[in-house]
Design an enzyme around this catalytic site. Structure first.
Site, PDB file in Angstrom:
ATOM      1  N   GLN A 129       0.871  -1.184   0.000  1.00  0.00           N
ATOM      2  CA  GLN A 129       0.000   0.000   0.000  1.00  0.00           C
ATOM      3  C   GLN A 129       0.899   1.222   0.000  1.00  0.00           C
ATOM      4  O   GLN A 129       1.753   1.375   0.880  1.00  0.00           O
ATOM      5  CB  GLN A 129      -0.911   0.040   1.223  1.00  0.00           C
ATOM      6  CG  GLN A 129      -1.908   1.201   1.114  1.00  0.00           C
ATOM      7  CD  GLN A 129      -2.815   1.360   2.312  1.00  0.00           C
ATOM      8  OE1 GLN A 129      -2.345   1.621   3.415  1.00  0.00           O
ATOM      9  NE2 GLN A 129      -4.110   1.218   2.104  1.00  0.00           N
TER      10      GLN A 129
ATOM     11  N   TYR B 148      -6.081  10.615   4.257  1.00  0.00           N
ATOM     12  CA  TYR B 148      -4.722  10.918   3.797  1.00  0.00           C
ATOM     13  C   TYR B 148      -4.784  11.673   2.457  1.00  0.00           C
ATOM     14  O   TYR B 148      -5.869  11.950   1.952  1.00  0.00           O
ATOM     15  CB  TYR B 148      -3.893   9.626   3.730  1.00  0.00           C
ATOM     16  CG  TYR B 148      -3.714   9.017   5.114  1.00  0.00           C
ATOM     17  CD1 TYR B 148      -2.960   9.681   6.079  1.00  0.00           C
ATOM     18  CD2 TYR B 148      -4.342   7.837   5.478  1.00  0.00           C
ATOM     19  CE1 TYR B 148      -2.817   9.166   7.361  1.00  0.00           C
ATOM     20  CE2 TYR B 148      -4.202   7.314   6.763  1.00  0.00           C
ATOM     21  CZ  TYR B 148      -3.446   7.983   7.700  1.00  0.00           C
ATOM     22  OH  TYR B 148      -3.317   7.484   8.977  1.00  0.00           O
TER      23      TYR B 148
ATOM     24  N   ARG C  32      -8.097  -6.330  11.787  1.00  0.00           N
ATOM     25  CA  ARG C  32      -7.954  -6.739  13.191  1.00  0.00           C
ATOM     26  C   ARG C  32      -8.019  -8.262  13.389  1.00  0.00           C
ATOM     27  O   ARG C  32      -7.202  -8.810  14.134  1.00  0.00           O
ATOM     28  CB  ARG C  32      -8.995  -5.988  14.041  1.00  0.00           C
ATOM     29  CG  ARG C  32      -8.676  -4.502  14.169  1.00  0.00           C
ATOM     30  CD  ARG C  32      -9.840  -3.707  14.718  1.00  0.00           C
ATOM     31  NE  ARG C  32     -10.933  -3.589  13.759  1.00  0.00           N
ATOM     32  CZ  ARG C  32     -12.102  -3.019  14.015  1.00  0.00           C
ATOM     33  NH1 ARG C  32     -12.332  -2.526  15.213  1.00  0.00           N
ATOM     34  NH2 ARG C  32     -13.033  -2.947  13.071  1.00  0.00           N
TER      35      ARG C  32
HETATM   36  C1  LIG Z   1      -3.666  -1.007  13.929  1.00  0.00           C
HETATM   37  C2  LIG Z   1      -4.344  -0.637  12.645  1.00  0.00           C
HETATM   38  C3  LIG Z   1      -3.604  -0.028  11.636  1.00  0.00           C
HETATM   39  C4  LIG Z   1      -4.214   0.294  10.407  1.00  0.00           C
HETATM   40  N1  LIG Z   1      -3.443   0.804   9.383  1.00  0.00           N
HETATM   41  C5  LIG Z   1      -3.992   0.985   8.154  1.00  0.00           C
HETATM   42  C6  LIG Z   1      -3.171   1.332   7.032  1.00  0.00           C
HETATM   43  O1  LIG Z   1      -1.941   1.433   7.119  1.00  0.00           O
HETATM   44  N2  LIG Z   1      -3.796   1.518   5.850  1.00  0.00           N
HETATM   45  C7  LIG Z   1      -5.150   1.348   5.687  1.00  0.00           C
HETATM   46  O2  LIG Z   1      -5.663   1.517   4.596  1.00  0.00           O
HETATM   47  N3  LIG Z   1      -5.940   0.996   6.722  1.00  0.00           N
HETATM   48  C8  LIG Z   1      -5.399   0.785   7.931  1.00  0.00           C
HETATM   49  N4  LIG Z   1      -6.187   0.342   8.974  1.00  0.00           N
HETATM   50  C9  LIG Z   1      -7.616   0.074   8.736  1.00  0.00           C
HETATM   51  C10 LIG Z   1      -7.856  -1.393   8.356  1.00  0.00           C
HETATM   52  O3  LIG Z   1      -7.198  -1.748   7.162  1.00  0.00           O
HETATM   53  C11 LIG Z   1      -9.351  -1.707   8.146  1.00  0.00           C
HETATM   54  O4  LIG Z   1      -9.824  -0.901   7.087  1.00  0.00           O
HETATM   55  C12 LIG Z   1     -10.182  -1.480   9.415  1.00  0.00           C
HETATM   56  O5  LIG Z   1      -9.476  -1.949  10.550  1.00  0.00           O
HETATM   57  C13 LIG Z   1     -11.525  -2.199   9.367  1.00  0.00           C
HETATM   58  O6  LIG Z   1     -11.362  -3.574   9.139  1.00  0.00           O
HETATM   59  P1  LIG Z   1     -11.489  -4.712  10.309  1.00  0.00           P
HETATM   60  O7  LIG Z   1     -12.848  -4.570  10.909  1.00  0.00           O
HETATM   61  O8  LIG Z   1     -11.307  -6.005   9.576  1.00  0.00           O
HETATM   62  O9  LIG Z   1     -10.418  -4.431  11.272  1.00  0.00           O
HETATM   63  C14 LIG Z   1      -5.601   0.024  10.203  1.00  0.00           C
HETATM   64  C15 LIG Z   1      -6.331  -0.583  11.236  1.00  0.00           C
HETATM   65  C16 LIG Z   1      -5.731  -0.935  12.443  1.00  0.00           C
HETATM   66  C17 LIG Z   1      -6.526  -1.634  13.500  1.00  0.00           C
HETATM   67  S1  SF4 Z   2      -9.199  -8.419  20.081  1.00  0.00           S
HETATM   68 FE1  SF4 Z   2      -8.804  -6.219  20.280  1.00  0.00          FE
HETATM   69  S2  SF4 Z   2      -6.581  -5.964  20.359  1.00  0.00           S
HETATM   70 FE2  SF4 Z   2      -7.020  -8.047  19.637  1.00  0.00          FE
HETATM   71  S3  SF4 Z   2      -6.942  -7.850  17.408  1.00  0.00           S
HETATM   72 FE3  SF4 Z   2      -9.087  -7.619  18.017  1.00  0.00          FE
HETATM   73  S4  SF4 Z   2      -9.371  -5.392  18.243  1.00  0.00           S
HETATM   74 FE4  SF4 Z   2      -7.154  -5.769  18.202  1.00  0.00          FE
END
Ligand SMILES: Cc1cc2nc3c(=O)[nH]c(=O)nc-3n(C[C@H](O)[C@H](O)[C@H](O)COP(=O)(O)O)c2cc1C
Ligand code: SF4
Length: 396
Positions: free
Chosen positions: A100, A171, A349
């Protein structure tokens, strides 16, 4: 066989299943942006865990676009050997990795980049960093477009399987697309077509450089949730149609912004105590008040970007749609694919907690991921902790 395990192509690259590790800032690079052993281990584990495509955390393409201390850089040729090592280890583990590439725009600080942060317009002060950005000149815009091209060239030289343009989460590219952040009246603003121009020119610059069929993806915010109207699902659908017309290889549908709407991007709990941990003594009370007000308002609803995906899917034609945001049960993931609402399931996550979850699903050992969306991993990275699951709390 489950639709989740049928292969599909992005560009000319075939992925063995429909799981994507969504870009996740790792806070693991060396202080000067080079790949570390911890980063190699992280992506090796994901590849071994069966993820069809890993997308790296955002890499900065230009020194002015760096957002974080331990972020990976792709802004100079000296970064290539480390990036090559990273790709090689993923390939050796049987996986694929796309980089990315990003510019943080106004969501950074003078301390981080040694100059006033850049943005399409100098509108307002950032609510987190209190920065008033500098409006970019025409020359600066052209320099950053070229920097994205150079970043893409380095990704190809490092052997990456594709690149993703970060046009989400507030961004720089997202800022150009947003009528809230971009109030320019020249040919880079003032109309949807002009606001789209920055992303379009970056894409065209990259296409001149990368081999034919090399996957170029975009992560697009479908709702900025800014105080006044920014990108909305309707506007995002318009941009997505234009992206398909210019030949983008896949669109990942996300929402929210790191500084204006943090919790929409990562719905779930608001871990106030961890969020304010790294703040100075005088910032802590303000932080507690700010995050405290958000508690209980962002409960995770499974597939929270699905409504936006439904608007975007029809305009994409045959271009794959990647859905991220709260995908947590296998049944829901399968339904989304079978109902043709998305072509790939992307998660961040859940993979932090369980890098091996794809293999477990394949073996029928898992019907829901165990991540509980407590968001302590999200709070960890600005505190300088590498990205791991901190569900039980931060290390003492
Ligand atoms: C610790 C962390 C860092 C992230 N860094 C980025 C990133 O570098 N680029 C990006 O597009 N999204 C980033 N995200 C967003 C995730 O890619 C994703 O869009 C968001 O967490 C929702 O998906 P999930 O419910 O599967 O976590 C980040 C999310 C977390 C938790
Ligand atoms: S349980 Fe909480 S700390 Fe662990 S990956 Fe999921 S959101 Fe992140």
């Amino acid at each position: 066989m489950s639709a989740l395990f049928s292969p599909m192509k992005i560009g000319k690259v075939e992925l063995s299943n429909r799981f994507i590790n969504s870009a996740t800032y790792e806070a693991m690079a060396n202080k000067t942006g080079e790949v570390s052993d911890a980063l190699i281990k992280r992506y090796e584990r994901l590849a071994k865990g069966g993820v069809g495509l890993c997308i790296s955390g955002m890499m900065y393409v230009h020194a002015s676009g760096r957002g974080y201390k331990n972020q990976i850089g792709i802004h100079g040729d000296r970064m290539i050997p480390g990036l090559r090592k990273l790709v090689a280890s993923v390939h050796q583990a049987g996986g694929k990795i796309a980089f990315q590439i990003a510019h943080c725009g106004r969501q950074t600080t003078k301390r981080m980049i040694g100059q006033t942060p850049l943005a399409p317009s100098s509108r307002g002060r950032d609510p987190i960093n209190f920065v008033k950005p500098k409006e970019m000149t025409e020359n600066e815009i052209m320099e950053i477009i070229k920097a994205f091209g150079a970043g893409a060239r380095r990704a190809v030289e490092a052997g990456a399987d594709g690149i993703q343009l970060h046009a989400a989460h507030g961004y720089l590219i997202n800022e150009f697309l947003s009528p809230y952040f971009n109030i320019r009246t020249d040919s880079w603003g003032g109309s949807d077509e002009n606001r789209f121009r920055f992303l379009k020119e970056i894409f065209q610059e990259i296409k001149k450089i990368v081999p034919d069929g090399y996957p170029v993806l975009v992560k697009l915010s479908t709702n900025d949730y800014t105080p006044k109207e920014g990108v909305t699902p309707t506007l995002a659908a318009r941009y997505a149609r234009w992206l398909a017309e210019v030949g983008i290889d896949a669109v990942e549908v996300s929402c929210g912004g790191t500084n204006y709407s943090y919790m929409n991007m990562c719905r779930g709990d608001v871990p106030t105590a961890e969020m304010v941990k790294g703040l100075s003594w005088w910032e802590k009370p303000i932080g507690r008040l700010m995050f405290g007000k958000l508690e209980g308002k962002y409960d995770l609803e499974e597939g929270y970007n699905l409504a936006a995906a439904r608007m975007i899917k029809p305009v994409l034609g045959g271009t794959p749609l990647i859905l991220v945001g709260g995908m947590r049960t296998v049944k829901h993931m399968e339904d989304v694919l079978e109902n043709r609402q998305a072509d790939f399931i992307s998660m961040s996550r859940p993979f932090i907690r369980e890098p091996f979850l794809v293999n477990k699903i394949k073996e029928g050992k898992m019907d829901r991921v165990s991540c509980v969306s407590c968001n302590r991993c999200l709070a960890a990275v600005p505190n300088g902790l590498p990205v791991y699951c901190y569900n039980k709390g931060f290390p003492a």
